[in-house]
Scaffold this motif. Structure first.
Motif, short mmCIF file in Angstrom:
data_model
loop_
_atom_site.label_atom_id
_atom_site.label_comp_id
_atom_site.label_asym_id
_atom_site.label_seq_id
_atom_site.Cartn_x
_atom_site.Cartn_y
_atom_site.Cartn_z
N ALA A 271 0.83 -1.21 0.00
CA ALA A 271 0.00 0.00 0.00
C ALA A 271 0.87 1.26 0.00
N VAL A 272 1.93 1.24 0.79
CA VAL A 272 2.86 2.37 0.84
C VAL A 272 3.52 2.56 -0.54
N GLN A 273 3.93 1.44 -1.11
CA GLN A 273 4.57 1.45 -2.44
C GLN A 273 3.62 2.04 -3.49
N LEU A 274 2.34 1.66 -3.43
CA LEU A 274 1.35 2.17 -4.38
C LEU A 274 1.13 3.67 -4.21
N ALA A 275 1.11 4.13 -2.95
CA ALA A 275 0.91 5.56 -2.69
C ALA A 275 2.07 6.37 -3.28
N ARG A 276 3.30 5.83 -3.13
CA ARG A 276 4.46 6.52 -3.69
C ARG A 276 4.45 6.49 -5.22
N LYS A 277 4.04 5.35 -5.74
CA LYS A 277 3.94 5.19 -7.20
C LYS A 277 2.97 6.25 -7.77
N GLY A 278 1.93 6.55 -7.03
CA GLY A 278 0.97 7.58 -7.47
C GLY A 278 1.61 8.96 -7.54
N VAL A 279 2.56 9.21 -6.65
CA VAL A 279 3.27 10.49 -6.65
C VAL A 279 4.30 10.53 -7.77
N THR A 280 5.10 9.46 -7.89
CA THR A 280 6.18 9.46 -8.89
C THR A 280 5.64 9.47 -10.32
N THR A 281 4.42 8.99 -10.49
CA THR A 281 3.83 9.03 -11.84
C THR A 281 3.60 10.47 -12.28
N THR A 282 3.21 11.33 -11.34
CA THR A 282 2.98 12.74 -11.66
C THR A 282 4.28 13.54 -11.69
N GLN A 283 5.19 13.20 -10.79
CA GLN A 283 6.48 13.91 -10.72
C GLN A 283 7.60 12.88 -10.74
N PRO A 284 8.11 12.52 -11.91
CA PRO A 284 9.12 11.45 -11.97
C PRO A 284 10.53 11.93 -11.63
N ASP A 285 10.75 13.22 -11.55
CA ASP A 285 12.11 13.73 -11.28
C ASP A 285 12.51 13.46 -9.83
N LYS A 286 13.52 12.59 -9.66
CA LYS A 286 13.92 12.15 -8.31
C LYS A 286 14.41 13.31 -7.43
N ASP A 287 15.11 14.27 -8.03
CA ASP A 287 15.63 15.39 -7.24
C ASP A 287 14.49 16.24 -6.66
N VAL A 288 13.51 16.51 -7.51
CA VAL A 288 12.35 17.27 -7.04
C VAL A 288 11.61 16.47 -5.96
N LEU A 289 11.46 15.16 -6.21
CA LEU A 289 10.77 14.30 -5.25
C LEU A 289 11.44 14.30 -3.88
N PHE A 290 12.77 14.18 -3.85
CA PHE A 290 13.47 14.15 -2.57
C PHE A 290 13.32 15.48 -1.83
N MET A 291 13.38 16.57 -2.59
CA MET A 291 13.21 17.90 -2.00
C MET A 291 11.79 18.02 -1.39
#
Lengths: 83, 83, 83, 83, 83, 83
Positions: free
Chosen positions: B28-48
């Protein structure tokens, strides 16, 4: 059903039934976007807005939430891809 | 299905079926994150962004909410791990 | 299953099956918190944040909402403790 | 189960099963409040907060939302009081 | 059940079972309002608040959301008025 | 049921049963709007508000969320258009 037109019709013909949980997730994402474009069909406005909310943590979590709701629907439609 | 590749494919191949409620929660946690990374795939922005919202009570509760929605799906897929 | 270790393992081993609706509610609360600690595992930050949001009406309602979603899952898992 | 103690135990012993949809709604309200008091058990703080959010449209709608989620659970538990 | 008292008891006696999807929607709206009036029973405050949030896009969407959750419950209760 | 009046009655008579997932999505959108117009029936105010929220990322995502909840209902009503 006509296999050689699958790719071209994918965007035109909506289906909840998928082969895998991964494909089902993509349908959920597609449905979430469809919900946005129905309210705001102007592509220019949409791209501008996506640029804004893709850097806004709250909007990203809210988007992920909408995907989660649609994923419930898609997963149920596919009997959770059991077996 | 090929047991000695389970670990390496875990991230590639999504499955809703798990052995335990605990593992299901991680999906479930993995799916929630997947929902975020689909919209914002840039890892640097995501970590920030994660750095920001991990200190924001509202964002933490909102994240927990998305996990809860996905956990409903995963738990149903596993017949709630009854027995 | 080993009754004399129930108390010590309660926090380690997650189960959705409970004896009563009241116990089920406690599991829902536990799941909502687990969703927060997964994103922010630092206990010091968590205590500071909880201090803030426990006095914020919006955050309290939002927390109660997450518990409600998990309670749906737990209640379904237990067939709503009918009979 | 002991009928002459029903009233006094009502608050102690949680049950999702009710006679009518109206009573079920009251259980949903009770569950939504229980979700708040679990996070903030201090009655004085709670009364102060309730005073604030009972005049805030957003908080009222958000509270109504939590009740709606619990009402889904209670209604399902009672097979929607069909017949 | 007593047909000539149906109209007068409609507001007093809550029922999830309706003849049509349209009537079911009205029950969902009624339930969403009931969730608000339970927290804020003062009619004067309620009317003032409704005046405010009926012009606030966010509040209107949030209200529509609560109706949607209750409509899930009402639709399920009526087996989605199939046939 | 009278096929040559289908188009004119579409807006008057609400039905959850549709031929395709795509049509079902349109019903979900219609239900989400119905939830808004029930609270704010004034068309002028509604058009003004839609103009505002169609450029607000948060409101667009929130609208998409409401559609997603209704789509769960409509999809379940149609047994997910399986087969």
């Amino acid at each position: 059903q006509d296999s050689d037109t699958t790719d071209t019709t994918k965007q035109d013909e909506l289906s909840l039934i998928t082969e895998t949980p991964e494909e089902g997730f993509q349908v959920a994402v597609q449905l979430a976007r469809k919900g946005v474009t129905t309210t705001q069909p102007d592509k220019d406005v949409l791209f501008m807005l996506r640029d804004v909310y893709s850097k806004d943590p709250d909007a990203l979590i809210a988007s992920s939430h909408v995907v989660a709701v649609h994923y419930q629907t898609v997963a149920a439609a596919n009997n959770y891809w059991r077996e």
